[in-house]
Design a protein around this motif. Structure first.
Motif, PDB file in Angstrom:
ATOM      1  N   ALA A  68      36.634  38.238  31.814  1.00 28.57           N
ATOM      2  CA  ALA A  68      37.710  38.819  31.010  1.00 28.57           C
ATOM      3  C   ALA A  68      37.703  40.344  31.117  1.00 28.57           C
ATOM      4  CB  ALA A  68      37.573  38.387  29.550  1.00 28.57           C
ATOM      5  N   ASP A  69      36.509  40.941  31.059  1.00 26.81           N
ATOM      6  CA  ASP A  69      36.405  42.397  31.197  1.00 26.81           C
ATOM      7  C   ASP A  69      36.884  42.852  32.569  1.00 26.81           C
ATOM      8  OD1 ASP A  69      34.985  43.378  28.700  1.00 26.81           O
ATOM      9  OD2 ASP A  69      33.616  41.811  29.338  1.00 26.81           O
ATOM     10  N   GLU A  70      36.534  42.102  33.608  1.00 22.58           N
ATOM     11  CA  GLU A  70      36.925  42.482  34.967  1.00 22.58           C
ATOM     12  C   GLU A  70      38.435  42.409  35.144  1.00 22.58           C
ATOM     13  OE1 GLU A  70      32.723  40.974  37.028  1.00 22.58           O
ATOM     14  OE2 GLU A  70      34.538  39.736  37.131  1.00 22.58           O
ATOM     15  N   ILE A  71      39.060  41.414  34.561  1.00 22.51           N
ATOM     16  CA  ILE A  71      40.524  41.306  34.625  1.00 22.51           C
ATOM     17  C   ILE A  71      41.167  42.479  33.893  1.00 22.51           C
ATOM     18  CG2 ILE A  71      42.510  39.950  33.841  1.00 22.51           C
ATOM     19  CD1 ILE A  71      40.676  37.454  34.243  1.00 22.51           C
ATOM     20  N   PHE A  72      40.691  42.747  32.695  1.00 19.04           N
ATOM     21  CA  PHE A  72      41.234  43.852  31.903  1.00 19.04           C
ATOM     22  C   PHE A  72      41.045  45.188  32.617  1.00 19.04           C
ATOM     23  CE2 PHE A  72      40.647  47.151  28.609  1.00 19.04           C
ATOM     24  CZ  PHE A  72      41.896  47.104  28.016  1.00 19.04           C
ATOM     25  N   ASN A  73      39.850  45.415  33.149  1.00 18.74           N
ATOM     26  CA  ASN A  73      39.574  46.680  33.835  1.00 18.74           C
ATOM     27  C   ASN A  73      40.465  46.845  35.059  1.00 18.74           C
ATOM     28  OD1 ASN A  73      37.596  47.309  31.970  1.00 18.74           O
ATOM     29  ND2 ASN A  73      35.912  46.520  33.219  1.00 18.74           N
ATOM     30  N   LYS A  77      42.957  49.967  35.402  1.00 17.98           N
ATOM     31  CA  LYS A  77      42.771  50.882  36.526  1.00 17.98           C
ATOM     32  C   LYS A  77      44.058  51.025  37.339  1.00 17.98           C
ATOM     33  CE  LYS A  77      39.949  51.553  40.691  1.00 17.98           C
ATOM     34  NZ  LYS A  77      38.845  50.993  41.533  1.00 17.98           N
ATOM     35  N   ASN A  78      44.800  49.931  37.449  1.00 16.41           N
ATOM     36  CA  ASN A  78      46.026  49.938  38.252  1.00 16.41           C
ATOM     37  C   ASN A  78      47.285  50.174  37.415  1.00 16.41           C
ATOM     38  OD1 ASN A  78      45.299  49.066  41.219  1.00 16.41           O
ATOM     39  ND2 ASN A  78      43.999  47.839  39.858  1.00 16.41           N
ATOM     40  N   LEU A  79      47.083  50.598  36.174  1.00 16.88           N
ATOM     41  CA  LEU A  79      48.178  50.975  35.271  1.00 16.88           C
ATOM     42  C   LEU A  79      49.196  49.850  35.109  1.00 16.88           C
ATOM     43  CD1 LEU A  79      48.777  54.647  36.489  1.00 16.88           C
ATOM     44  CD2 LEU A  79      47.274  53.852  34.655  1.00 16.88           C
ATOM     45  N   ILE A  80      48.686  48.630  34.980  1.00 17.70           N
ATOM     46  CA  ILE A  80      49.541  47.472  34.768  1.00 17.70           C
ATOM     47  C   ILE A  80      49.575  47.157  33.274  1.00 17.70           C
ATOM     48  CG2 ILE A  80      49.952  45.039  35.303  1.00 17.70           C
ATOM     49  CD1 ILE A  80      48.206  45.506  37.839  1.00 17.70           C
ATOM     50  N   GLN A  81      50.697  47.394  32.654  1.00 16.30           N
ATOM     51  CA  GLN A  81      50.847  47.121  31.216  1.00 16.30           C
ATOM     52  C   GLN A  81      51.161  45.643  31.009  1.00 16.30           C
ATOM     53  OE1 GLN A  81      53.178  49.848  28.610  1.00 16.30           O
ATOM     54  NE2 GLN A  81      54.405  48.034  28.125  1.00 16.30           N
ATOM     55  N   ILE A  82      50.336  44.976  30.231  1.00 18.93           N
ATOM     56  CA  ILE A  82      50.547  43.554  29.947  1.00 18.93           C
ATOM     57  C   ILE A  82      51.356  43.419  28.659  1.00 18.93           C
ATOM     58  CG2 ILE A  82      49.441  41.334  29.508  1.00 18.93           C
ATOM     59  CD1 ILE A  82      49.123  42.481  32.389  1.00 18.93           C
ATOM     60  N   ASP A  83      52.581  42.936  28.810  1.00 17.25           N
ATOM     61  CA  ASP A  83      53.471  42.778  27.664  1.00 17.25           C
ATOM     62  C   ASP A  83      53.370  41.394  27.046  1.00 17.25           C
ATOM     63  OD1 ASP A  83      55.041  45.397  27.996  1.00 17.25           O
ATOM     64  OD2 ASP A  83      55.223  44.475  29.978  1.00 17.25           O
ATOM     65  N   VAL A  84      53.021  40.408  27.885  1.00 23.68           N
ATOM     66  CA  VAL A  84      52.852  39.029  27.417  1.00 23.68           C
ATOM     67  C   VAL A  84      51.536  38.497  27.975  1.00 23.68           C
ATOM     68  CG1 VAL A  84      53.773  36.686  27.393  1.00 23.68           C
ATOM     69  CG2 VAL A  84      55.344  38.637  27.364  1.00 23.68           C
ATOM     70  N   LEU A  85      50.709  37.958  27.093  1.00 24.78           N
ATOM     71  CA  LEU A  85      49.451  37.326  27.506  1.00 24.78           C
ATOM     72  C   LEU A  85      49.553  35.830  27.249  1.00 24.78           C
ATOM     73  CD1 LEU A  85      46.433  37.363  28.349  1.00 24.78           C
ATOM     74  CD2 LEU A  85      45.892  37.764  25.932  1.00 24.78           C
ATOM     75  N   LEU A 114      35.819  31.413  24.227  1.00 22.04           N
ATOM     76  CA  LEU A 114      35.338  32.789  24.281  1.00 22.04           C
ATOM     77  C   LEU A 114      36.163  33.676  25.203  1.00 22.04           C
ATOM     78  CD1 LEU A 114      31.462  32.309  24.174  1.00 22.04           C
ATOM     79  CD2 LEU A 114      33.085  32.561  22.299  1.00 22.04           C
ATOM     80  N   SER A 115      36.506  33.174  26.389  1.00 18.34           N
ATOM     81  CA  SER A 115      37.344  33.978  27.285  1.00 18.34           C
ATOM     82  C   SER A 115      38.728  34.205  26.688  1.00 18.34           C
ATOM     83  CB  SER A 115      37.463  33.300  28.651  1.00 18.34           C
ATOM     84  OG  SER A 115      36.274  33.449  29.386  1.00 18.34           O
ATOM     85  N   LEU A 116      39.269  33.175  26.072  1.00 19.91           N
ATOM     86  CA  LEU A 116      40.566  33.297  25.388  1.00 19.91           C
ATOM     87  C   LEU A 116      40.499  34.366  24.301  1.00 19.91           C
ATOM     88  CD1 LEU A 116      42.899  30.481  24.175  1.00 19.91           C
ATOM     89  CD2 LEU A 116      42.013  32.096  22.494  1.00 19.91           C
ATOM     90  N   THR A 117      39.445  34.334  23.516  1.00 16.30           N
ATOM     91  CA  THR A 117      39.284  35.308  22.434  1.00 16.30           C
ATOM     92  C   THR A 117      39.116  36.714  22.989  1.00 16.30           C
ATOM     93  OG1 THR A 117      38.233  33.605  21.072  1.00 16.30           O
ATOM     94  CG2 THR A 117      37.942  35.886  20.375  1.00 16.30           C
ATOM     95  N   LYS A 118      38.315  36.838  24.048  1.00 17.71           N
ATOM     96  CA  LYS A 118      38.054  38.164  24.608  1.00 17.71           C
ATOM     97  C   LYS A 118      39.302  38.758  25.243  1.00 17.71           C
ATOM     98  CE  LYS A 118      34.296  40.685  26.707  1.00 17.71           C
ATOM     99  NZ  LYS A 118      32.951  40.586  27.334  1.00 17.71           N
ATOM    100  N   LEU A 119      40.027  37.967  26.029  1.00 18.36           N
ATOM    101  CA  LEU A 119      41.260  38.468  26.631  1.00 18.36           C
ATOM    102  C   LEU A 119      42.257  38.889  25.552  1.00 18.36           C
ATOM    103  CD1 LEU A 119      41.836  36.010  29.615  1.00 18.36           C
ATOM    104  CD2 LEU A 119      41.427  38.473  29.778  1.00 18.36           C
ATOM    105  N   THR A 120      42.357  38.083  24.518  1.00 15.92           N
ATOM    106  CA  THR A 120      43.249  38.432  23.410  1.00 15.92           C
ATOM    107  C   THR A 120      42.816  39.748  22.775  1.00 15.92           C
ATOM    108  OG1 THR A 120      43.687  36.091  22.964  1.00 15.92           O
ATOM    109  CG2 THR A 120      44.190  37.652  21.198  1.00 15.92           C
ATOM    110  N   GLY A 121      41.522  39.879  22.515  1.00 15.63           N
ATOM    111  CA  GLY A 121      41.011  41.105  21.898  1.00 15.63           C
ATOM    112  C   GLY A 121      41.210  42.335  22.755  1.00 15.63           C
ATOM    113  N   LEU A 122      41.059  42.184  24.055  1.00 17.69           N
ATOM    114  CA  LEU A 122      41.203  43.328  24.958  1.00 17.69           C
ATOM    115  C   LEU A 122      42.652  43.794  25.066  1.00 17.69           C
ATOM    116  CD1 LEU A 122      38.788  42.169  27.816  1.00 17.69           C
ATOM    117  CD2 LEU A 122      38.442  44.137  26.297  1.00 17.69           C
TER     118      LEU A 122
END
Length: 258
Positions: A68-73, A77-85, A114-122
């Motif tokens: 999850a951290d690697e996806i978020f990072n 890094k590539n300035l991709i704004q996530i509007d819908v998760l 846990l991955s669902l929670t982490k991605l949501t939190g990030l």
């Protein structure tokens, strides 16, 4: 400028159908799944729906603690704004708990919860800061009751439902919405991978992944809290509230037997 949706479990089933719907609605996509080859094939399918959208594939196994951290990072890094998760990725371990491989069970718990929670939190922090965003979490009809031979899976989906409903209330007034999609048995490869094709639950006519995805997308866009797919599933999830718990588990065992 097109908005961007990040969808996990994007290479097949409901996840792929959701990608197609978002592409038709002119969303750019970040498609996440663990298999690079399947992702590339899925990307080609989605581009047939709309070849003007931008699609980025990220091959990650979300049962790993750093994924999850690697996806978020990567998106930061590539300035991709996530509007819908869309937290769609999930797996199932079928059978008696005491006979199952405990590591497989724990991997399922990590992926489903846990991955669902982490991605949501990030990602939710940025959504709140911008004052808008949408989150779609995949629960199940199993979110509503305990189910023998599927005990940990249903418990993990109960977590998804309760977590999603809770943070939805917390986020009121921020511009960020949370919707939980709870499908019943669906005609995908999910059942084959979990070795549950021959159980009673999967007998009869099943909704297609496309139908389920359409229901989930409309619910998300209409800011629904929880949506259960299929009339029989809606009736079942309503009735179990009034049946004694020991009867619910007996009914569950009957439905999950091969």
């Amino acid at each position: 400028m097109n908005k961007t949706a990040l969808i996990t479990g994007a290479s097949s089933g409901i996840g792929l159908e959701l990608c197609k719907i978002f592409a038709r609605s002119n969303y750019n996509l970040v498609m996440v799944s663990q298999n690079t080859e399947r992702l590339e094939k899925a990307k080609a399918i989605v581009l047939k729906e709309n070849n003007k959208v931008k699609i980025i594939n990220i091959a990650k196994n979300l049962s790993g603690p750093l994924s999850a951290d690697e996806i978020f990072n990567y998106t930061e890094k590539n300035l991709i704004q996530i509007d819908v998760l869309v937290n769609n990725a999930g797996v199932q371990v079928y059978g008696d708990f005491h006979q199952a491989d405990i590591d497989e069970t724990l991997n399922m718990m990590y992926l489903n919860m846990l991955s669902l929670t982490k991605l949501t939190g990030l990602y939710v922090k940025g959504m709140v800061k911008r004052g808008e965003g949408k989150i779609l979490n995949l629960g199940s009809t199993g979110s509503f009751q305990p189910c023998p031979l599927n005990s940990v899976y249903c418990a993990s989906k109960a977590f998804v439902l309760h977590f999603s409903e809770g943070i939805r209330e917390e986020l009121k007034g921020t511009g960020v919405t949370v919707t939980t999609l709870c499908p019943g048995a669906t005609n995908t490869n999910f059942a084959k991978r979990a070795n549950i094709e021959n159980i009673k639950l999967f007998r009869g006519k099943l909704l297609s992944p496309g139908d389920v995805a359409e229901i989930g997308y409309k619910a998300l866009m209409n800011n629904k809290s929880v949506v259960v797919t299929g009339m029989s599933n809606k009736v079942m999830t309503w009735i179990v509230r009034f049946i004694p718990r020991n009867v619910v588990t007996k009914l569950g065992m009957n439905m999950m037997k091969k």
